[in-house]
Design a protein around this motif. Structure first.
Motif, short mmCIF file in Angstrom:
data_model
loop_
_atom_site.label_atom_id
_atom_site.label_comp_id
_atom_site.label_asym_id
_atom_site.label_seq_id
_atom_site.Cartn_x
_atom_site.Cartn_y
_atom_site.Cartn_z
N ALA A 172 0.95 -1.15 -0.08
CA ALA A 172 -0.02 0.04 0.14
C ALA A 172 0.85 1.21 -0.07
CB ALA A 172 -1.02 -0.07 1.32
N LYS A 173 0.35 2.27 -0.78
CA LYS A 173 1.03 3.63 -0.57
C LYS A 173 0.04 4.40 0.19
CE LYS A 173 2.91 7.43 -3.29
NZ LYS A 173 3.18 8.09 -4.49
N ARG A 174 0.82 5.18 1.44
CA ARG A 174 -0.23 5.77 2.31
C ARG A 174 -0.56 7.04 1.67
NH1 ARG A 174 0.93 4.16 7.85
NH2 ARG A 174 0.78 6.35 8.50
N SER A 175 -1.68 7.54 2.15
CA SER A 175 -2.38 8.65 1.66
C SER A 175 -1.37 9.75 1.91
CB SER A 175 -3.73 8.82 2.21
OG SER A 175 -4.08 10.22 1.92
N PRO A 176 -1.33 10.89 0.83
CA PRO A 176 -0.61 12.05 1.27
C PRO A 176 -1.41 12.95 2.27
CG PRO A 176 -1.84 12.18 -0.96
CD PRO A 176 -1.93 10.85 -0.66
N SER A 177 -2.46 12.51 2.74
CA SER A 177 -3.15 13.33 3.84
C SER A 177 -3.10 12.53 5.19
CB SER A 177 -4.66 13.56 3.36
OG SER A 177 -5.49 12.40 3.41
N LYS A 178 -2.36 11.54 5.26
CA LYS A 178 -2.20 10.89 6.42
C LYS A 178 -1.54 11.65 7.49
CE LYS A 178 -2.01 7.07 7.77
NZ LYS A 178 -2.82 6.06 8.84
N GLN A 179 -1.99 11.60 8.82
CA GLN A 179 -1.12 12.31 9.74
C GLN A 179 0.33 12.09 9.82
OE1 GLN A 179 -3.60 11.78 13.07
NE2 GLN A 179 -4.91 13.86 12.71
N THR A 180 0.87 10.78 9.68
CA THR A 180 2.03 10.34 10.02
C THR A 180 2.45 9.53 8.51
OG1 THR A 180 1.20 8.37 11.00
CG2 THR A 180 1.68 10.27 12.34
N TRP A 181 3.59 9.88 8.32
CA TRP A 181 4.41 9.17 6.90
C TRP A 181 3.68 9.23 5.83
CZ3 TRP A 181 9.18 8.13 8.29
CH2 TRP A 181 9.60 7.83 9.87
N GLU A 261 -7.16 6.12 3.86
CA GLU A 261 -5.90 6.09 4.50
C GLU A 261 -4.73 5.51 3.53
OE1 GLU A 261 -5.31 4.13 8.25
OE2 GLU A 261 -7.08 5.47 9.36
N VAL A 262 -5.38 5.07 2.20
CA VAL A 262 -4.39 4.25 1.46
C VAL A 262 -4.41 5.23 0.03
CG1 VAL A 262 -3.83 2.52 -0.09
CG2 VAL A 262 -4.37 2.11 2.34
N ASP A 263 -3.59 5.49 -0.45
CA ASP A 263 -3.76 6.20 -1.93
C ASP A 263 -3.82 5.20 -2.82
OD1 ASP A 263 -3.15 8.64 -3.42
OD2 ASP A 263 -1.66 7.41 -4.34
N SER A 264 -2.93 4.20 -3.06
CA SER A 264 -3.13 3.09 -4.02
C SER A 264 -2.42 1.93 -3.53
CB SER A 264 -2.22 3.50 -5.22
OG SER A 264 -1.02 4.08 -4.81
N PHE A 265 -2.78 0.85 -4.11
CA PHE A 265 -2.17 -0.49 -3.95
C PHE A 265 -1.24 -0.77 -5.13
CE2 PHE A 265 -5.73 -0.47 -0.98
CZ PHE A 265 -4.88 -1.11 0.07
N HIS A 266 -0.16 -1.76 -4.88
CA HIS A 266 0.70 -2.26 -5.91
C HIS A 266 1.36 -3.70 -5.72
CE1 HIS A 266 1.35 2.08 -7.18
NE2 HIS A 266 1.20 2.21 -5.74
N LEU A 267 1.05 -4.62 -6.78
CA LEU A 267 1.47 -5.71 -6.62
C LEU A 267 2.77 -5.80 -7.04
CD1 LEU A 267 0.72 -8.70 -5.68
CD2 LEU A 267 -0.11 -9.10 -7.92
N TRP A 268 3.87 -6.27 -6.49
CA TRP A 268 5.30 -6.10 -6.76
C TRP A 268 5.94 -7.85 -6.24
CZ3 TRP A 268 6.22 -1.04 -3.85
CH2 TRP A 268 5.84 0.03 -5.08
N THR A 269 6.98 -8.20 -7.18
CA THR A 269 7.67 -9.20 -6.64
C THR A 269 8.48 -8.78 -5.53
OG1 THR A 269 9.70 -8.50 -8.07
CG2 THR A 269 8.23 -9.66 -9.27
N PHE A 282 9.75 3.07 2.46
CA PHE A 282 8.81 2.22 3.48
C PHE A 282 8.66 2.98 4.71
CE2 PHE A 282 8.43 -1.22 0.64
CZ PHE A 282 7.28 -2.01 0.94
N LYS A 283 7.52 2.96 5.34
CA LYS A 283 7.35 3.41 6.76
C LYS A 283 8.27 2.67 7.67
CE LYS A 283 3.55 4.19 10.27
NZ LYS A 283 3.83 2.95 11.13
N PRO A 284 9.11 3.06 8.36
CA PRO A 284 10.19 2.11 9.21
C PRO A 284 9.62 0.82 9.62
CG PRO A 284 10.60 4.40 9.63
CD PRO A 284 9.16 4.41 8.76
N ASN A 285 8.61 0.76 10.35
CA ASN A 285 8.19 -0.37 11.00
C ASN A 285 7.36 -1.45 10.04
OD1 ASN A 285 5.72 1.15 10.89
ND2 ASN A 285 4.95 0.46 12.72
#
Length: 323
Positions: A172-181, A261-269, A282-285
């Motif tokens: 997941a790519k977090r929304s640009p409006s998320k309060q954190t990260w 809370e999510v901007d988009s989803f991506h399926l990656w190797t 990535f968000k660290p945790n």
């Protein structure tokens, strides 16, 4: 710039080691030295260490607490500790008192963290007289300031090729409006455990809210243990335990943002995922959770990763707070 307020767009395309990535998350070294440091007050409940409060946060906390008709805290500068007053002897009394103090501090803008108010209560464990060992519930936004141990769930969403066995991972790519990260990469689904929910109920809830994953699919998630780390930011301390789950998704299922809370989803190797981890996207945790997945499934091994044992130590560290 506070790490919690950084955008993924601010990061460079440099490649970092896996150990560097996990140590960004597990960045508190000697915990005993931290506890003994003059920079922190111990937060005690029934003489049990439940958190660490930065000395800079003590004056506004003490002022707000003492402005109430019945101050709920005792502040001991000599012992460097904060304890509940004798009249705050039950979970309900403590929770109501802390809520009153934090509400007052929010009005006064005493702690910057309270600008990110969540209306979500996090449990603080350490009262053996309570059936669930919960001493008090505290607003999530203040968890950094109290330095309490927090808990969450992270779900690795994967798709497996039936013929070759090759694994891809939904990110997941977090929304640009998320309060954190904002804008950082994340698990397909992840979230804190609050408001009295357990880990499994949180998995089902977060799957629905963040990824549009039906309950029937969410309930096929497999428990994969925990990760633990002790992180620090300008907001305060965060010793944290994450319950980890692996969720194999049908090849034709596509998650979709549902709660904003999510901007988009991506399926990656897994190679593509690791490339982005090393780019610090990535968000660290969340990076730590993916690295744990790659270790458990043999993608990262002692033969391929020179810092293998140090990485494992950093993502499974003991924490000195009750659970």
């Amino acid at each position: 710039m506070s790490a919690n307020n950084m955008s993924a767009n601010n990061m460079s395309a440099n490649s970092f080691s896996v150990l560097h990535i996990v140590q960004q998350c597990n960045c508190v070294g000697d915990v005993d030295a931290l506890i003994d440091s003059s920079k922190y007050f111990r937060f005690l409940v029934n003489d049990r260490l439940c958190g660490l409060i930065g000395i800079q946060d003590i004056p506004p906390l003490e002022s707000a607490a003492n402005s109430l008709p019945r101050p709920p805290f005792r502040f001991d500068s000599e012992r460097r500790c904060v304890e509940f007053s004798d009249w705050c002897s039950t979970q309900a009394q403590r929770t109501a008192a802390v809520a009153a103090v934090l509400s007052r501090m929010r009005e006064l803008q005493s702690w910057p963290s309270l600008a990110k108010w969540r209306n979500e209560l996090y449990p603080v464990y350490g009262d053996s007289s309570d059936p669930n060992n919960v001493a008090v519930f505290i607003e999530r936004a203040a968890s950094y300031n109290f330095g309490i141990r927090t808990f969450g769930v992270h779900i690795n969403g994967i798709v497996r090729d039936r013929a070759s066995g090759a694994v891809q991972m939904w990110v997941a790519k977090r929304s640009p409006s998320k309060q954190t990260w904002p804008g950082y990469l994340d698990q397909i689904v992840a979230g804190g455990i609050g408001n009295g929910l357990g880990a499994w109920a949180s998995v089902v809830k977060e799957c629905d809210e963040e990824g549009g994953i039906p309950q029937a699919i969410a309930e096929t998630a497999v428990s994969a243990g925990t990760i633990q780390y002790f992180t620090k930011s300008v907001l305060g301390l965060q010793p944290e335990t994450q319950y980890v789950y692996d969720l194999e998704l049908p090849p034709d299922f596509v998650p979709f943002p549902k709660d904003g809370e999510v901007d988009s989803f991506h399926l990656w190797t897994l190679d593509q995922v690791m490339d982005r981890i090393k780019q610090n996207l990535f968000k660290p945790n969340c990076a730590v959770c993916v690295i744990d997945f790659m270790i458990r499934h043999g993608y990262l091994t002692a033969e391929t990763e020179p810092d293998y044992l140090q990485i494992i130590d950093n993502i499974h560290r003991p924490l000195p707070f009750p659970c």
